[in-house]
Write an enzyme that holds these catalytic residues in place. Sequence first.
Site, PDB file in Angstrom:
ATOM      1  N   ALA A 101       1.814   7.793  -4.421  1.00 47.42           N
ATOM      2  CA  ALA A 101       1.296   6.374  -4.764  1.00 47.42           C
ATOM      3  C   ALA A 101       1.533   4.952  -4.459  1.00 47.42           C
ATOM      4  O   ALA A 101       1.138   4.149  -4.591  1.00 47.42           O
ATOM      5  CB  ALA A 101       2.898   6.431  -5.697  1.00 47.42           C
ATOM      6  N   CYS A 102       1.090   5.104  -2.528  1.00 47.78           N
ATOM      7  CA  CYS A 102       1.252   3.723  -1.876  1.00 47.78           C
ATOM      8  C   CYS A 102       0.153   3.427  -1.071  1.00 47.78           C
ATOM      9  O   CYS A 102       0.460   4.591  -0.300  1.00 47.78           O
ATOM     10  CB  CYS A 102       2.361   3.221  -1.679  1.00 47.78           C
ATOM     11  SG  CYS A 102       2.318   1.196  -0.637  1.00 47.78           S
ATOM     12  N   GLY A 103      -1.302   2.388  -1.035  1.00 46.78           N
ATOM     13  CA  GLY A 103      -1.677   3.219   0.239  1.00 46.78           C
ATOM     14  C   GLY A 103      -1.987   2.227   1.462  1.00 46.78           C
ATOM     15  O   GLY A 103      -2.884   2.274   2.163  1.00 46.78           O
TER      16      GLY A 103
END
Length: 271
Positions: A101-103
């Site tokens: 969910a987090c790049g």
Amino acid sequence: MTTRQPVLRLRAGRAARRPDSLAVEEPLMVRVGGEAVTLTMRTPGHDFDLIAGWLVSEGSVAVPGDIVTMRMCKDEDNTVEVSLAPAAVPPRPRAFATSSACGVCGADSIEAVRTAMRWPVAGDDTQSDVGILSGLPDLLRSEQKLFDRTGGLHAAGLFTATGQPLVVREDVGRHNAVDKVVGSALRAGLLPLRGHVLQVSGRASFELVHKAAAAGIPVMAAVSAPSSLAVELAEDCGITLLGFVRGGGMNVYTHQERVRVGPIPRQRELT
């Protein structure tokens, strides 16, 4: 990319046991030059595209030749070994895993993310008709084969300004889907992606705008809302950012000049 799980299905007061399809989520370790640089959670499939796109957003690579080799490690499951050309910039190792969910976890600052952008897009004079742009979510959805089976995957698609689909990828992570699209384009020698539109199935977050900018994409469209930081970054980078692209309408948050619209009826003022 999918697995089957027995579930108890409750519908309209009835109960039934049946198998259900789930999107697979597994870790992927990336090693560059023998050093572990990141561990990300992803849906297996198009792993080399995923890694190539991630390296683009990290500012490490810009042309296919920057990546000399990528290979799956035989002695370690879900591990890819990457060899970069001398001219490429090795990515900064991450001290922890990146979730699906987090790049941009681990970035030292917003400014550090911005400095990774190689190609300015502010001068890109691409324009697209509002009718074409409003139809991209349906085109994207028609290519989401795994979503049809699981209902649990994000998607990203690269389109021409005239609405022609070039590549669509699915993943449990929004940023992974975008990385897979960008990585596919890099490996095909298409970067920078001037004159193209990136359509995503969910919301427009800061990290997704960053990835679009890193690939030189002038227009990004999302089915849902953008965050305030995504709008700020799009404005600064010269990206046209569209949100709520659905039902024939959209909100144009930045650089409206790239969206061609017909005469807009004047709304009657409320009394």
